[in-house]
Design an enzyme around this catalytic site. Structure first.
Site, PDB file in Angstrom:
ATOM      1  N   LEU A 116       1.752  -6.656 -73.066  1.00  7.53           N
ATOM      2  CA  LEU A 116       0.870  -7.407 -72.174  1.00  7.53           C
ATOM      3  C   LEU A 116      -0.532  -6.805 -72.070  1.00  7.53           C
ATOM      4  O   LEU A 116      -1.235  -7.032 -71.081  1.00  7.53           O
ATOM      5  CB  LEU A 116       1.470  -7.513 -70.769  1.00  7.53           C
ATOM      6  CG  LEU A 116       2.924  -8.000 -70.677  1.00  7.53           C
ATOM      7  CD1 LEU A 116       3.373  -8.053 -69.236  1.00  7.53           C
ATOM      8  CD2 LEU A 116       3.075  -9.357 -71.336  1.00  7.53           C
ATOM      9  N   CYS A 117      -0.958  -6.039 -73.047  1.00  7.96           N
ATOM     10  CA  CYS A 117      -2.290  -5.411 -73.020  1.00  7.96           C
ATOM     11  C   CYS A 117      -2.494  -4.622 -71.731  1.00  7.96           C
ATOM     12  O   CYS A 117      -3.583  -4.630 -71.152  1.00  7.96           O
ATOM     13  CB  CYS A 117      -3.390  -6.451 -73.185  1.00  7.96           C
ATOM     14  SG  CYS A 117      -3.458  -7.177 -74.828  1.00  7.96           S
ATOM     15  N   SER A 118      -1.440  -3.957 -71.289  1.00 11.63           N
ATOM     16  CA  SER A 118      -1.514  -3.151 -70.063  1.00 11.63           C
ATOM     17  C   SER A 118      -0.883  -1.790 -70.333  1.00 11.63           C
ATOM     18  O   SER A 118       0.207  -1.487 -69.853  1.00 11.63           O
ATOM     19  CB  SER A 118      -0.777  -3.878 -68.931  1.00 11.63           C
ATOM     20  OG  SER A 118      -0.946  -3.219 -67.711  1.00 11.63           O
TER      21      SER A 118
END
EC number: 2.8.1.9
Length: 840
Positions: free
Chosen positions: A392-394
């Protein structure tokens, strides 16, 4: 505003405004990235009735564009409740582009800058650290410590770089919200500092479903980035809001583009004068996407007309996320263990809303083992559940939630696990999460359908009691003569295209890499270099190969509909003539099954155009002949799965006790020396049993669906009972270790893991839900779905099989099971009793 209030009006217009949502559930990226029909109709009408031009001109169409851009800029400032005297609004491609503009300004400061970013930041914000002199990642306690006066940075020995603090108003991973007052508190605590302190706030997730109010007295961020498409669905634009007091950060920005300068000298004297009237004039380089900006005006109107205020959307989406969160939290396996491990906060009616409409979670089986994300996605795609999985690009928030240490992340990377890719290879910890996020157009039916989906496939509803399982019976090897024979042999000359069935009476050569002519060619996408697959391009099943040895050609016919004048077949020489290939292609990396290869691409425009036109995909034919080295060769990856050794293999009813946890994809105790393969996924050959297909079809038809043909499994060898003889028990091939076909020996390499590609009808090229849906309920072990078994040729007698004579097999050859696992015989599987458990 009521914290949880369902907006029933959405149900009334959803089918008309969002026809793409029919028969599907969209829970991805706040659910706000879909375009409404009325918005697109209004935009199309405007574009076909009004002439707009490049705003950098003085013509009437250009001035009309300039006027509309100014109007939209003011309207957006009003939408975000931002005082034009306090803020300027800069149009950017997306939120990431807004972050990059801030970074450009910060790095141009005389002393540069240092960065502190919160662990919930998006990857695009984390990337700002690469331009900073120093950077630190802070969790909540780290931020509070800083607000209390303890600097997170090392003491400075010289110079006073500016300080940039970046954080997200709402985590896009789990929906948690962070105080907008942090910026004001930080500036107050840093008031006595010799360096300048600025705050970058990412509101892309928050503003999708909640009112962004820059007039709030608590709000003191200097830079605010967000995405308009996340709010309205269209257009694909972002904005950067800059507080007027922070505009000077961009005074030393070096790059300039067309439209951002008043004068440019390019001769002996190189000098330029930036535009000085407003900040956005200096930062909006080049021609603005004026059509998209004009579309924003219509988007605001359509959004307000359909949904009313942002507060109303916030209450609606909070209600839906609460219902989903509670529903997932209540799911239990038959033994009482929870199905979902939820990372988001569960909303409570009695307490203020502290999170956005995001529910992130992972799934466990009844033993507490993690369900792989890849298997979840395969089923979600078939059931039209559109939902986000992975990192999640986190990066920092994910590592914290999953308790992944740096060394574990590096180990995963070494094992081939990358962001957004299959993370099923680790069993002790998940490598990503599942995220459901709601938007204005979601309804209660989305929640109920998604909960039903999880219930259907991942809740184990009944379990066997170990003491009630039938006693283990040792299997008896088949007597000679064998009661099994080869029913069919198929080769697939072009990877992922239709197969060529070997006629009865024809002896077919078995090579170390597999059957002769099997998967020696592939179709490669011209843009990406990726080998095409039926999983993405199901029409490949309509490409029918025919091996014509008398003519020395591979003839490929397209069985689909073609345009008038387009050829329906093409001939490819079987000879490996170097003049047929592009010699430079060896320097171009292609990808097959996730690994880089080097193949020969064909020069013939006739050949490449035939495949491109048939599939509607720009591609070229490539050949991967045997005998290569390095990137010109591949090794088998098939291994015995743990369930094939330590537990009873599944019958028509899945085993609820799949044994002990195993290493990622294979049995570490019995590694098989890998052999070479061509373009097959994992092994030289794939075998299935007719009795197993019959058992599977029985379960499929009982559910009301149509039976599937054996061809969907794309096996090289199909085995059946000799006519008049008793068929082997279904799935008995799981326990076979070695077999004989005719006079030749073959070693079983392990069960074949399946994906949605088995749902492609090999006759019509149409994609269905079966047989994968039923396989997922009856043949899932350790979170993966298996059907069929990998194998390779193995010499049984050196004197009988010399190098001078290649082994051959043919339809009708007798099949004898030479060896099978102790205690996993056919009688045990046939006599074993116990209820089925969904998702076992």
């Amino acid at each position: 505003m009521e914290r949880f209030k369902y907006n029933s009006a959405v149900e009334a217009f959803r089918d008309e405004e969002y026809p793409m949502l029919q028969d599907s559930v969209y829970l991805d990226h706040a659910g706000s990235t879909l375009c409404s029909k009325s918005l697109m109709d209004a935009f199309a009408k405007e574009m076909t009735s009004v002439l707009y031009g490049n705003p950098h001109s003085g013509s009437s169409p250009s001035q009309r564009s300039s006027s509309r851009i100014d109007q939209v800029r003011v309207r957006l400032l009003d939408f975000f409740k931002a005082d034009p005297d306090q803020y300027d609004l800069v149009f950017v491609a997306n939120a990431t582009a807004g972050v990059k503009l801030v970074v450009e300004g910060m790095r141009s400061l005389p002393e540069g800058y240092v960065l502190a970013y919160h662990q919930a930041c998006h990857t695009s914000v984390v990337g700002a650290r690469e331009e900073a002199h120093e950077s630190v990642c802070l969790d909540d306690s780290g931020v509070q410590s800083w607000l209390g006066g303890k600097s997170p940075f090392k003491p400075k020995t010289g110079g006073s770089p500016a300080t940039l603090f970046a954080y997200s108003a709402q985590s896009h991973m789990d929906g948690r919200r962070y105080p907008l007052s942090w910026a004001k508190q930080l500036k107050h605590s840093e008031a006595q500092s010799s360096s300048r302190t600025l705050v970058l706030l990412d509101v892309a997730s928050l503003s999708a479903t909640s009112q962004l109010d820059l007039s709030d007295p608590r709000f003191a961020a200097d830079f605010v980035v967000t995405s308009l498409y996340k709010i309205f669905g269209f257009p694909d634009l972002g904005v950067l809001l800059v507080r007027r007091s922070a505009e000077s950060v961009f005074d030393r920005r070096r790059y300039f583009g067309g439209g951002t300068v008043d004068v440019v000298l390019c001769g002996d004297e190189q000098w330029h004068a930036p535009k000085s009237y407003s900040l956005h004039e200096r930062l909006e380089d080049g021609t603005l996407p004026f059509h998209s900006i004009i579309a924003t005006d219509m988007a605001i109107s359509a959004h307000q007309r359909m949904f009313g205020s942002m507060d109303r959307i916030s209450a609606h989406t909070a209600y839906l996320s609460r219902e989903l969160c509670r529903g997932l939290h209540s799911l239990r396996h038959a033994n009482g263990s929870p199905v979902c491990h939820i990372y988001s906060e569960i909303p409570d009616d009695a307490t203020p809303v502290e999170a956005g409409p995001v529910v992130s979670f992972n799934l466990r089986d009844s033993r507490g083992l993690w369900i792989g994300l890849a298997e979840f996605e395969k089923l979600a795609v078939l059931r039209k559940m559109h939902i986000r999985t992975g990192g999640l690009c986190s990066p920092a928030a994910l590592a914290s939630a999953l308790e992944l240490q740096p060394w574990e992340l590096k180990r995963n990377l070494s094992a081939g696990i990358r962001c957004g890719e299959d993370g099923d290879r680790c069993t002790n910890k998940p490598t990503g999460i599942i995220r459901a996020s709601f938007g204005a157009m979601n309804t209660r039916s989305d929640v109920s359908r998604f909960l039903a989906f999880v219930q259907e496939f991942f809740v184990e509803q009944s379990l066997r009691i170990p003491g009630e399982v039938s006693p283990t019976l040792r299997s008896k090897p088949p007597s000679t003569p064998s009661n099994l024979q080869v029913k069919a042999i198929t080769v697939y000359p072009i990877k992922s295209c239709s197969g060529y069935t070997i006629p009865p009476g024809v002896c077919w050569e078995v090579r170390p890499e597999g059957l002769a002519w099997d998967r020696e060619w592939c179709l490669v996408h011209r843009g990406s270099g990726q080998a095409l697959s039926q999983k993405r391009y199901p029409r490949m099943a309509l490409l029918q190969p025919l091996l014509l040895f008398d003519e020395n050609v591979l003839r490929v016919k397209y069985r689909g509909t073609t345009a008038k004048g387009q050829p329906t077949q093409v001939d490819i020489s079987l000879s490996n003539n170097p003049s047929d290939y592009d010699v430079d292609f060896r320097q171009t990396s292609s990808r097959v099954c996730g690994e880089n290869i080097s193949a020969h691409s064909y020069l013939s425009e006739e050949i490449n155009s035939f495949f491109s036109n048939s599939l509607g995909v720009p591609c070229m034919l490539a050949r991967f002949p045997a005998g290569g080295r390095g990137a010109s060769s591949r090794l088998s990856k098939a291994r015995l799965q743990k369930h094939q050794r330590t537990e009873k293999a599944p019958s028509g009813q899945p085993s609820p006790f799949p044994g002990v946890p195993s290493p990622p994809d294979s049995d570490s105790e019995q590694q098989v020396q890998p052999g070479k393969i061509l373009l097959s996924n994992e092994s030289p050959m794939l075998m299935i049993s007719s009795s197993s297909v019959e058992m599977l079809n029985q379960a499929i038809t009982e559910s009301g669906a149509s039976a599937v043909d054996e061809s969907v499994f794309r096996a090289n060898v199909v085995i059946e009972a000799v006519p008049g003889q008793r068929s082997p028990p279904p799935y008995s091939e799981d326990s076979w270790r070695r077999i004989r076909i005719g006079d030749h020996g073959f070693k079983m390499l392990g069960a074949c893991q399946r994906c949605q590609m088995v749902c492609v009808d090999q006759t019509t090229g149409e994609r269905r839900q079966e047989p994968f849906v039923t396989l997922a309920k009856t043949r899932r072990l350790n979170g993966k779905v298996y059907f069929g078994t990998h194998m390779r040729h193995e010499q049984l007698d050196e004197s009988a099989e010399s190098d001078a004579v290649r082994p051959t097999i043919q339809v009708g050859d007798a099949v004898v099971v030479d060896e099978q696992e102790e205690g996993e015989g056919a009688e045990e599987r046939e006599n074993a009793e116990g209820g089925a458990s969904n998702g076992a």
